[in-house]
Enzyme design. Sequence first.
Site, mmCIF file in Angstrom:
data_model
loop_
_atom_site.group_PDB
_atom_site.id
_atom_site.type_symbol
_atom_site.label_atom_id
_atom_site.label_comp_id
_atom_site.label_asym_id
_atom_site.label_seq_id
_atom_site.Cartn_x
_atom_site.Cartn_y
_atom_site.Cartn_z
ATOM 1 N N GLU A 172 -2.201 -27.670 6.854
ATOM 2 C CA GLU A 172 -2.499 -28.859 7.658
ATOM 3 C C GLU A 172 -3.373 -28.496 8.852
ATOM 4 O O GLU A 172 -3.216 -27.459 9.477
ATOM 5 C CB GLU A 172 -1.210 -29.531 8.135
ATOM 6 C CG GLU A 172 -0.297 -30.001 7.009
ATOM 7 C CD GLU A 172 -0.894 -31.159 6.194
ATOM 8 O OE1 GLU A 172 -2.007 -31.615 6.518
ATOM 9 O OE2 GLU A 172 -0.253 -31.573 5.218
ATOM 10 N N ASP A 221 -16.148 -32.008 20.924
ATOM 11 C CA ASP A 221 -16.808 -32.946 20.007
ATOM 12 C C ASP A 221 -16.147 -34.319 20.067
ATOM 13 O O ASP A 221 -16.827 -35.355 20.130
ATOM 14 C CB ASP A 221 -16.733 -32.411 18.567
ATOM 15 C CG ASP A 221 -17.906 -31.515 18.202
ATOM 16 O OD1 ASP A 221 -18.900 -31.502 18.949
ATOM 17 O OD2 ASP A 221 -17.825 -30.830 17.169
ATOM 18 N N HIS A 251 -18.857 -39.003 13.437
ATOM 19 C CA HIS A 251 -18.078 -37.912 12.852
ATOM 20 C C HIS A 251 -18.308 -37.937 11.353
ATOM 21 O O HIS A 251 -17.941 -38.889 10.669
ATOM 22 C CB HIS A 251 -16.587 -38.038 13.128
ATOM 23 C CG HIS A 251 -15.785 -37.025 12.349
ATOM 24 N ND1 HIS A 251 -14.673 -37.344 11.607
ATOM 25 C CD2 HIS A 251 -15.992 -35.676 12.161
ATOM 26 C CE1 HIS A 251 -14.217 -36.253 11.010
ATOM 27 N NE2 HIS A 251 -14.991 -35.235 11.330
ATOM 28 N N THR A 293 -8.180 -37.509 9.978
ATOM 29 C CA THR A 293 -7.389 -37.509 11.211
ATOM 30 C C THR A 293 -8.260 -37.171 12.423
ATOM 31 O O THR A 293 -7.940 -37.571 13.546
ATOM 32 C CB THR A 293 -6.213 -36.510 11.124
ATOM 33 O OG1 THR A 293 -6.707 -35.229 10.729
ATOM 34 C CG2 THR A 293 -5.165 -36.990 10.128
ATOM 35 N N PHE A 294 -9.348 -36.457 12.226
ATOM 36 C CA PHE A 294 -10.294 -36.181 13.314
ATOM 37 C C PHE A 294 -10.859 -37.495 13.844
ATOM 38 O O PHE A 294 -10.913 -37.728 15.053
ATOM 39 C CB PHE A 294 -11.416 -35.276 12.791
ATOM 40 C CG PHE A 294 -12.336 -34.709 13.852
ATOM 41 C CD1 PHE A 294 -12.199 -33.394 14.260
ATOM 42 C CD2 PHE A 294 -13.339 -35.476 14.409
ATOM 43 C CE1 PHE A 294 -13.059 -32.857 15.227
ATOM 44 C CE2 PHE A 294 -14.196 -34.955 15.373
ATOM 45 C CZ PHE A 294 -14.050 -33.640 15.787
ATOM 46 N N PHE A 296 -5.684 -29.290 12.586
ATOM 47 C CA PHE A 296 -5.431 -29.473 14.013
ATOM 48 C C PHE A 296 -4.969 -30.896 14.341
ATOM 49 O O PHE A 296 -3.999 -31.094 15.077
ATOM 50 C CB PHE A 296 -6.723 -29.132 14.767
ATOM 51 C CG PHE A 296 -6.609 -29.138 16.264
ATOM 52 C CD1 PHE A 296 -5.600 -28.440 16.909
ATOM 53 C CD2 PHE A 296 -7.547 -29.807 17.044
ATOM 54 C CE1 PHE A 296 -5.510 -28.414 18.297
ATOM 55 C CE2 PHE A 296 -7.466 -29.790 18.428
ATOM 56 C CZ PHE A 296 -6.450 -29.101 19.055
ATOM 57 N N ASN A 297 -5.641 -31.881 13.792
ATOM 58 C CA ASN A 297 -5.378 -33.259 14.204
ATOM 59 C C ASN A 297 -4.152 -33.867 13.539
ATOM 60 O O ASN A 297 -3.509 -34.740 14.112
ATOM 61 C CB ASN A 297 -6.627 -34.110 13.970
ATOM 62 C CG ASN A 297 -7.733 -33.723 14.930
ATOM 63 O OD1 ASN A 297 -7.658 -34.002 16.114
ATOM 64 N ND2 ASN A 297 -8.747 -33.023 14.431
#
Length: 421
Positions: free
Chosen positions: A45, A363, A284, A380-381, A47-48
Amino acid sequence: MSGGLQYSLHKKDGHQCLKTQTFFKTSHVLFCDLRYLLYDVNPPEGFNLRRDVYIRMASLVKTLRKEGDDWVLVLPPWGRLYHWQSSNVHQIRIPWGEFFSLTSLQANVPVIEYEEFIAENGGPFIDQVLVLQNYAEGWTDGKWEEKVDERPCIDKLMYSKDKQGYSRGWFWGYEETRAQNVTCISAQGHASIMSPVLQKNITVTSVMLDRAETLLHDHYAGKDYWDTRRSMVFSKHLRLIGDDFREKYLNSTDDRDHTIYSEDWTRMKAKLGSAKGGPYLGVHLRRKDFIWGHREDVPSLKGAVKKIRSLMKKHKLDNVFVATDADEEELRELRGLLPDMVRFEPSREDLELFKDGGVAIIDQWICAHARFFIGTSVSTFSFRIHEEREILGFDATATYNRFCGDTEKECEQPTHWKIVF
């Protein structure tokens, strides 16, 4: 106090608490047992998604504390994530303070870094690890119900016993950490379903929930969710880097853009639609594993650029900022198709200082301040950028947008989860 008793000072119900082995009152001070909740997430999984799991765990700690015990959430160190692929950059054992304001997090729920837990706990020992898993038989009779039971482990455990009988595992890169017991728990439900288990069935001081993403949000998009999400304030040095970049390359400042930010998240209550944003399009564009999976809702680079050009023309924007995980070959193609795009490209020194996680935050921060934003489906970003823009006060129409696949027939746009104060 005699005998060299070590203790740590905390607050409980307005009183000072000293961590000891008992729970009793004296005429001078209230003594109480601190209990620690640790957690980890499935290794692949990103980071976000992990930021999302933090919200679930913070909600669980709030539930536990309502029951009376003095629970503290231990923040799992960052490191060795799939998307963090910068070579020769040390990226394990990273504390949360590198990326987020601990003061802001603590204004919502008691949290400490893992190394602080080691110091308070008297060493790198965890009393009980509960490995969460789904039920092997799935939903009974096709019906979903909340339940939790101790069950045999479905998958091979990522822990092994050492010569002393302790369990060793990844433990965020802290090889010296060991667990007294490891047990598998089948859980189906919201995070609070674990509260009775932790309060009544387990009496040890420290408990770790592994595979914590198995649990669902208790109050998704409600006030409790947004309180925790708003408390996840990016570290100031990362925000300043993003702000400097905006001003230097995108003619964007908080004053002109109506995006004044309060250091105290509890006072940050921007009205929906009050933010104007910088004179640029924020993008993104997720690639790599999204295109490898042949997703129909992810466009080709040519399709994405066509949409970008259309939005720049529609909103009269001359600049476009692009956050993307595209590889070097795709980046060359993208630069050829969109030569005027602006990207935050960290130097080697920047990477050493900010890590890949810090660059991702920069970012997101820049995208969050754009006049108009478009992201990638179910990323999720992109979701985290939606939330940041909601906090800043952007209109929903300028935020909840995504690219459509080149051949996608029904291009449903992201849902607007309105902030709740």
